[in-house]
Design an enzyme around this catalytic site. Sequence first.
Site, short mmCIF file in Angstrom:
data_model
loop_
_atom_site.label_atom_id
_atom_site.label_comp_id
_atom_site.label_asym_id
_atom_site.label_seq_id
_atom_site.Cartn_x
_atom_site.Cartn_y
_atom_site.Cartn_z
N HIS A 272 -11.53 -60.29 46.06
CA HIS A 272 -12.08 -59.41 47.08
C HIS A 272 -11.27 -58.12 47.03
CE1 HIS A 272 -13.65 -57.87 50.87
NE2 HIS A 272 -14.52 -58.88 50.92
N CYS A 283 -10.81 -68.61 53.20
CA CYS A 283 -10.61 -68.57 51.75
C CYS A 283 -9.36 -67.78 51.40
CB CYS A 283 -11.83 -67.96 51.07
SG CYS A 283 -13.26 -69.06 51.04
#
Length: 307
Positions: A272, A283
């Site tokens: 990300h 996560c």
Amino acid sequence: MNGGTGLSRRALPRVALVVGAAVLVAVAAWAAVALLAPPSDAQAGPARAVGAQTPAAAPTPTPTPTPTGFPENTRAYDLSGLPAVDVFAVVPELPVDDEPFAALEPLLAQPAAAAAPVFADPRGEPVAQLPQTQTYGGTVVPVVERQDHWVRVLLAGRQGLPGDGDPSQLSGWIRVSDVTLSAATQRVEVDISDRTVRIVTEGGDEELIADDLAWGTAETPTPLGRSFLMFTDVVEEFAYTRGNPLVYLSVQSPTLAGFGGQSVAVTAFHYHDQRSGPISNGCLRVPAEATARLADLPPGTPVYISE
């Protein structure tokens, strides 16, 4: 000659010889009697037959090894009515992992046939089945405990949904005869406080693959303890991953029953752009290079998450 009855001098030697012979005969007779007489109690020894040998010492018996753990179970089971242990499974009968930070055995297990019966207690009946293969993995599992006839393993799925039961990492028992065992040579260690992700090889070698990461918020925390790599996939429609792989773990959110319209809330490593601090839904956000390295590890590789 003088008068009297004395013997003549000529007779003296003959008499001496006779007396001496008599004495010798008496001594010889006494010796013979002494030799023939039985020994006294003080002198007597144990009788031994002529030619007899001393018996050899008896060998020390070797004890038969006692099997460790639960007794062997060789029964055949019909598994068709039992739930499969996969990422979607909710099996209330299976226990959660009771020592989430303890070391695992350096072993992985996978069903040797189409499916293996899974037991909550080896003394009871099976409550689920673990398929040899399935779409989202979870069929190669780390061994918590090894016995002669049984292994306790970590499993995908949940005992209950948040609010209805304990959603922590599942475990269960499988017969050794139902699995193939292989060595687990590596593990992943995540330290949230240090913001690091390492791959540790048996023997002590460490590889730092991330020195910063993002993790769950207070409302949606990242589950702590031990789990394992369940499944790796590239999902192009998840634009935030930028085409990098998602590496799914066997453990799910402690607070979310589902996520993204699905009935599961699986924890995963993924890329990300924003990947630092407590900002995720649970996560672990890591650099692209880290996701690639994690994707190279075999299914079943243990993962430890601490804070």
